[in-house]
Motif scaffolding. Structure first.
Motif, PDB file in Angstrom:
ATOM      1  N   MET A   1       0.839  -1.186   0.000  1.00 28.90           N
ATOM      2  CA  MET A   1       0.000   0.000   0.000  1.00 28.90           C
ATOM      3  C   MET A   1       0.882   1.247   0.000  1.00 28.90           C
ATOM      4  O   MET A   1       1.944   1.266   0.612  1.00 28.90           O
ATOM      5  CB  MET A   1      -0.928   0.001   1.225  1.00 28.90           C
ATOM      6  N   ARG A   2       0.426   2.271  -0.673  1.00 26.80           N
ATOM      7  CA  ARG A   2       1.148   3.544  -0.697  1.00 26.80           C
ATOM      8  C   ARG A   2       0.447   4.561   0.195  1.00 26.80           C
ATOM      9  O   ARG A   2      -0.749   4.812   0.042  1.00 26.80           O
ATOM     10  CB  ARG A   2       1.238   4.085  -2.117  1.00 26.80           C
ATOM     11  N   ILE A   3       1.213   5.133   1.120  1.00 27.88           N
ATOM     12  CA  ILE A   3       0.689   6.127   2.048  1.00 27.88           C
ATOM     13  C   ILE A   3       1.362   7.450   1.749  1.00 27.88           C
ATOM     14  O   ILE A   3       2.594   7.573   1.844  1.00 27.88           O
ATOM     15  CB  ILE A   3       0.965   5.731   3.507  1.00 27.88           C
ATOM     16  N   ALA A   4       0.585   8.460   1.383  1.00 29.57           N
ATOM     17  CA  ALA A   4       1.124   9.799   1.135  1.00 29.57           C
ATOM     18  C   ALA A   4       0.895  10.664   2.363  1.00 29.57           C
ATOM     19  O   ALA A   4      -0.218  10.717   2.907  1.00 29.57           O
ATOM     20  CB  ALA A   4       0.457  10.431  -0.081  1.00 29.57           C
ATOM     21  N   LEU A   5       1.944  11.344   2.790  1.00 27.61           N
ATOM     22  CA  LEU A   5       1.866  12.283   3.898  1.00 27.61           C
ATOM     23  C   LEU A   5       2.055  13.677   3.324  1.00 27.61           C
ATOM     24  O   LEU A   5       3.186  14.117   3.069  1.00 27.61           O
ATOM     25  CB  LEU A   5       2.941  11.970   4.937  1.00 27.61           C
ATOM     26  N   LEU A   6       0.943  14.363   3.071  1.00 27.15           N
ATOM     27  CA  LEU A   6       1.030  15.715   2.523  1.00 27.15           C
ATOM     28  C   LEU A   6       1.417  16.659   3.650  1.00 27.15           C
ATOM     29  O   LEU A   6       0.827  16.641   4.729  1.00 27.15           O
ATOM     30  CB  LEU A   6      -0.310  16.131   1.910  1.00 27.15           C
ATOM     31  N   GLY A   7       2.411  17.512   3.396  1.00 29.27           N
ATOM     32  CA  GLY A   7       2.985  18.258   4.498  1.00 29.27           C
ATOM     33  C   GLY A   7       3.841  17.342   5.349  1.00 29.27           C
ATOM     34  O   GLY A   7       4.000  17.534   6.550  1.00 29.27           O
ATOM     35  N   GLY A   8       4.407  16.341   4.698  1.00 31.61           N
ATOM     36  CA  GLY A   8       5.163  15.310   5.417  1.00 31.61           C
ATOM     37  C   GLY A   8       6.517  15.758   5.903  1.00 31.61           C
ATOM     38  O   GLY A   8       7.269  14.947   6.455  1.00 31.61           O
ATOM     39  N   THR A   9       6.831  17.048   5.715  1.00 32.86           N
ATOM     40  CA  THR A   9       8.083  17.593   6.228  1.00 32.86           C
ATOM     41  C   THR A   9       7.902  18.221   7.606  1.00 32.86           C
ATOM     42  O   THR A   9       8.893  18.621   8.232  1.00 32.86           O
ATOM     43  CB  THR A   9       8.643  18.657   5.269  1.00 32.86           C
ATOM     44  N   GLY A  10       6.667  18.319   8.090  1.00 32.44           N
ATOM     45  CA  GLY A  10       6.395  18.904   9.398  1.00 32.44           C
ATOM     46  C   GLY A  10       6.464  17.878  10.507  1.00 32.44           C
ATOM     47  O   GLY A  10       6.785  16.703  10.281  1.00 32.44           O
ATOM     48  N   ASP A  11       6.130  18.327  11.734  1.00 29.62           N
ATOM     49  CA  ASP A  11       6.306  17.479  12.918  1.00 29.62           C
ATOM     50  C   ASP A  11       5.497  16.189  12.849  1.00 29.62           C
ATOM     51  O   ASP A  11       6.041  15.097  13.015  1.00 29.62           O
ATOM     52  CB  ASP A  11       5.923  18.262  14.182  1.00 29.62           C
ATOM     53  N   ILE A  12       4.178  16.295  12.632  1.00 32.87           N
ATOM     54  CA  ILE A  12       3.339  15.101  12.633  1.00 32.87           C
ATOM     55  C   ILE A  12       3.657  14.234  11.413  1.00 32.87           C
ATOM     56  O   ILE A  12       3.674  13.005  11.485  1.00 32.87           O
ATOM     57  CB  ILE A  12       1.834  15.456  12.678  1.00 32.87           C
ATOM     58  N   GLY A  13       3.969  14.875  10.279  1.00 33.41           N
ATOM     59  CA  GLY A  13       4.347  14.120   9.089  1.00 33.41           C
ATOM     60  C   GLY A  13       5.630  13.356   9.293  1.00 33.41           C
ATOM     61  O   GLY A  13       5.753  12.198   8.882  1.00 33.41           O
ATOM     62  N   GLN A  14       6.604  13.988   9.936  1.00 34.45           N
ATOM     63  CA  GLN A  14       7.868  13.315  10.218  1.00 34.45           C
ATOM     64  C   GLN A  14       7.649  12.103  11.107  1.00 34.45           C
ATOM     65  O   GLN A  14       8.180  11.024  10.845  1.00 34.45           O
ATOM     66  CB  GLN A  14       8.840  14.278  10.901  1.00 34.45           C
ATOM     67  N   GLY A  15       6.873  12.286  12.170  1.00 34.64           N
ATOM     68  CA  GLY A  15       6.634  11.177  13.083  1.00 34.64           C
ATOM     69  C   GLY A  15       5.948  10.004  12.417  1.00 34.64           C
ATOM     70  O   GLY A  15       6.356   8.843  12.587  1.00 34.64           O
ATOM     71  N   LEU A  16       4.899  10.285  11.647  1.00 36.69           N
ATOM     72  CA  LEU A  16       4.189   9.204  10.961  1.00 36.69           C
ATOM     73  C   LEU A  16       5.079   8.550   9.908  1.00 36.69           C
ATOM     74  O   LEU A  16       5.055   7.327   9.740  1.00 36.69           O
ATOM     75  CB  LEU A  16       2.912   9.747  10.328  1.00 36.69           C
ATOM     76  N   ALA A  17       5.861   9.356   9.196  1.00 36.06           N
ATOM     77  CA  ALA A  17       6.752   8.788   8.182  1.00 36.06           C
ATOM     78  C   ALA A  17       7.750   7.822   8.800  1.00 36.06           C
ATOM     79  O   ALA A  17       7.951   6.703   8.307  1.00 36.06           O
ATOM     80  CB  ALA A  17       7.487   9.912   7.449  1.00 36.06           C
ATOM     81  N   LEU A  18       8.381   8.236   9.888  1.00 38.78           N
ATOM     82  CA  LEU A  18       9.384   7.389  10.528  1.00 38.78           C
ATOM     83  C   LEU A  18       8.759   6.119  11.101  1.00 38.78           C
ATOM     84  O   LEU A  18       9.322   5.021  10.974  1.00 38.78           O
ATOM     85  CB  LEU A  18      10.096   8.167  11.630  1.00 38.78           C
ATOM     86  N   ARG A  19       7.603   6.274  11.732  1.00 37.67           N
ATOM     87  CA  ARG A  19       6.957   5.094  12.336  1.00 37.67           C
ATOM     88  C   ARG A  19       6.460   4.128  11.272  1.00 37.67           C
ATOM     89  O   ARG A  19       6.667   2.907  11.386  1.00 37.67           O
ATOM     90  CB  ARG A  19       5.801   5.539  13.230  1.00 37.67           C
ATOM     91  N   PHE A  20       5.795   4.636  10.239  1.00 34.10           N
ATOM     92  CA  PHE A  20       5.308   3.747   9.180  1.00 34.10           C
ATOM     93  C   PHE A  20       6.477   3.075   8.453  1.00 34.10           C
ATOM     94  O   PHE A  20       6.420   1.888   8.126  1.00 34.10           O
ATOM     95  CB  PHE A  20       4.453   4.515   8.175  1.00 34.10           C
ATOM     96  N   ALA A  21       7.547   3.839   8.208  1.00 36.71           N
ATOM     97  CA  ALA A  21       8.694   3.264   7.496  1.00 36.71           C
ATOM     98  C   ALA A  21       9.397   2.203   8.329  1.00 36.71           C
ATOM     99  O   ALA A  21       9.882   1.202   7.788  1.00 36.71           O
ATOM    100  CB  ALA A  21       9.672   4.369   7.111  1.00 36.71           C
ATOM    101  N   ARG A  22       9.475   2.419   9.632  1.00 33.70           N
ATOM    102  CA  ARG A  22      10.157   1.440  10.494  1.00 33.70           C
ATOM    103  C   ARG A  22       9.302   0.216  10.768  1.00 33.70           C
ATOM    104  O   ARG A  22       9.797  -0.919  10.795  1.00 33.70           O
ATOM    105  CB  ARG A  22      10.539   2.090  11.821  1.00 33.70           C
ATOM    106  N   ASP A  23       7.997   0.419  10.987  1.00 28.39           N
ATOM    107  CA  ASP A  23       7.150  -0.652  11.506  1.00 28.39           C
ATOM    108  C   ASP A  23       6.334  -1.390  10.446  1.00 28.39           C
ATOM    109  O   ASP A  23       5.717  -2.409  10.761  1.00 28.39           O
ATOM    110  CB  ASP A  23       6.179  -0.083  12.555  1.00 28.39           C
ATOM    111  N   THR A  24       6.294  -0.879   9.216  1.00 26.41           N
ATOM    112  CA  THR A  24       5.472  -1.508   8.186  1.00 26.41           C
ATOM    113  C   THR A  24       6.275  -1.676   6.899  1.00 26.41           C
ATOM    114  O   THR A  24       7.381  -1.157   6.756  1.00 26.41           O
ATOM    115  CB  THR A  24       4.208  -0.672   7.874  1.00 26.41           C
ATOM    116  N   ASP A  25       5.679  -2.386   5.951  1.00 20.59           N
ATOM    117  CA  ASP A  25       6.297  -2.581   4.634  1.00 20.59           C
ATOM    118  C   ASP A  25       5.691  -1.678   3.569  1.00 20.59           C
ATOM    119  O   ASP A  25       5.953  -1.857   2.373  1.00 20.59           O
ATOM    120  CB  ASP A  25       6.148  -4.046   4.198  1.00 20.59           C
ATOM    121  N   HIS A  26       4.876  -0.717   3.977  1.00 19.78           N
ATOM    122  CA  HIS A  26       4.208   0.145   3.007  1.00 19.78           C
ATOM    123  C   HIS A  26       5.176   1.160   2.407  1.00 19.78           C
ATOM    124  O   HIS A  26       6.175   1.541   3.032  1.00 19.78           O
ATOM    125  CB  HIS A  26       3.031   0.876   3.664  1.00 19.78           C
ATOM    126  N   GLU A  27       4.863   1.599   1.200  1.00 22.58           N
ATOM    127  CA  GLU A  27       5.653   2.651   0.556  1.00 22.58           C
ATOM    128  C   GLU A  27       5.164   3.999   1.076  1.00 22.58           C
ATOM    129  O   GLU A  27       3.964   4.289   1.047  1.00 22.58           O
ATOM    130  CB  GLU A  27       5.507   2.577  -0.963  1.00 22.58           C
TER     131      GLU A  27
END
Length: 222
Positions: A1-27
């Motif tokens: 599955m592909r997850i887009a984080l719009l505004g993914g350079t901000g605080d909440i985007g950074q946190g979700l990006a790091l957690r999803f990238a570490r804990d899941t296999d999603h793009e």
């Protein structure tokens, strides 16, 4: 599955990006109004994850391009940018795309932060109003402390509350959320209940403000 984080350079985007990238296999697709800023953020996230032995699957794009490629689009932007962001990517969304919003309207004064919803009743309902009719909207990730989320040394033992009118979309987001280690997703009903969920955010921030030992306070229901 592909997850887009719009505004993914901000605080909440950074946190979700790091957690999803570490804990899941999603793009993970990082979106920004400035695609170069998105790519810079990707390099930073990749470097942090590489230090932890994680080979990340993250790419950076302009918001519209990230949304066009994604199955789930998270509006990780401040509440005052939510409507404009939805309008900007509307042509990239369709009935197969789930739109997720964690934004909360708040105003601050010397006493703390106070819930300040838009005229629609909640930011989540505002997103649903501005999104194309066929696009399901889910409210999620509202009450998570961005600092704790982006610090991978912090173990999460938290709940996130979900609201949506589309049960299938809610189930998809619930399953995604629970893939993040230490995060439990709880169903709070339809979009009409979003204001109750959003109003918890200023509460937990004010708890953190007035209690030194609760800097990254969140919610856990028992």
């Amino acid at each position: 599955m592909r997850i887009a984080l719009l505004g993914g350079t901000g605080d909440i985007g950074q946190g979700l990006a790091l957690r999803f990238a570490r804990d899941t296999d999603h793009e993970i697709l990082i979106g920004s109004r400035d695609p170069e800023k998105a790519r810079d953020a990707v390099e930073s996230y990749e470097a942090e994850l590489e230090e932890r032995g994680v080979e990340a699957n993250i790419k950076g794009f302009a918001n519209e391009m990230a949304a066009d490629r994604a199955d789930v689009v998270v509006l990780s932007v401040p509440p005052y940018h939510v409507a404009d962001t939805v309008d900007a990517v509307a042509d990239s969304l369709d009935s197969d795309t789930i739109l997720v919003t964690p934004a909360v309207g708040m105003q601050g004064d010397e006493d703390g932060l106070h819930y300040h919803p838009p005229g629609t009743g909640s930011v989540t309902e505002l997103v649903a109003e501005r999104a194309p009719d066929a696009v399901p909207v889910v409210g999620a990730f509202h009450n998570l402390a961005a600092d704790a989320l982006s610090d991978l040394d912090t173990d999460l033992e938290l709940d996130t509350l979900l609201v949506a009118d589309d049960d299938d979309a809610k189930t998809t987001v619930r399953n995604l959320a629970t893939e993040i280690e230490g995060l439990r997703a709880l169903d709070v009903g339809p979009l009409a209940n979003a204001s109750e969920v959003e109003s918890v955010t200023p509460l937990v921030i004010n708890i953190a403000k007035y209690n030194d030992d609760l800097h990254d306070v969140g919610v856990k229901f028992k």
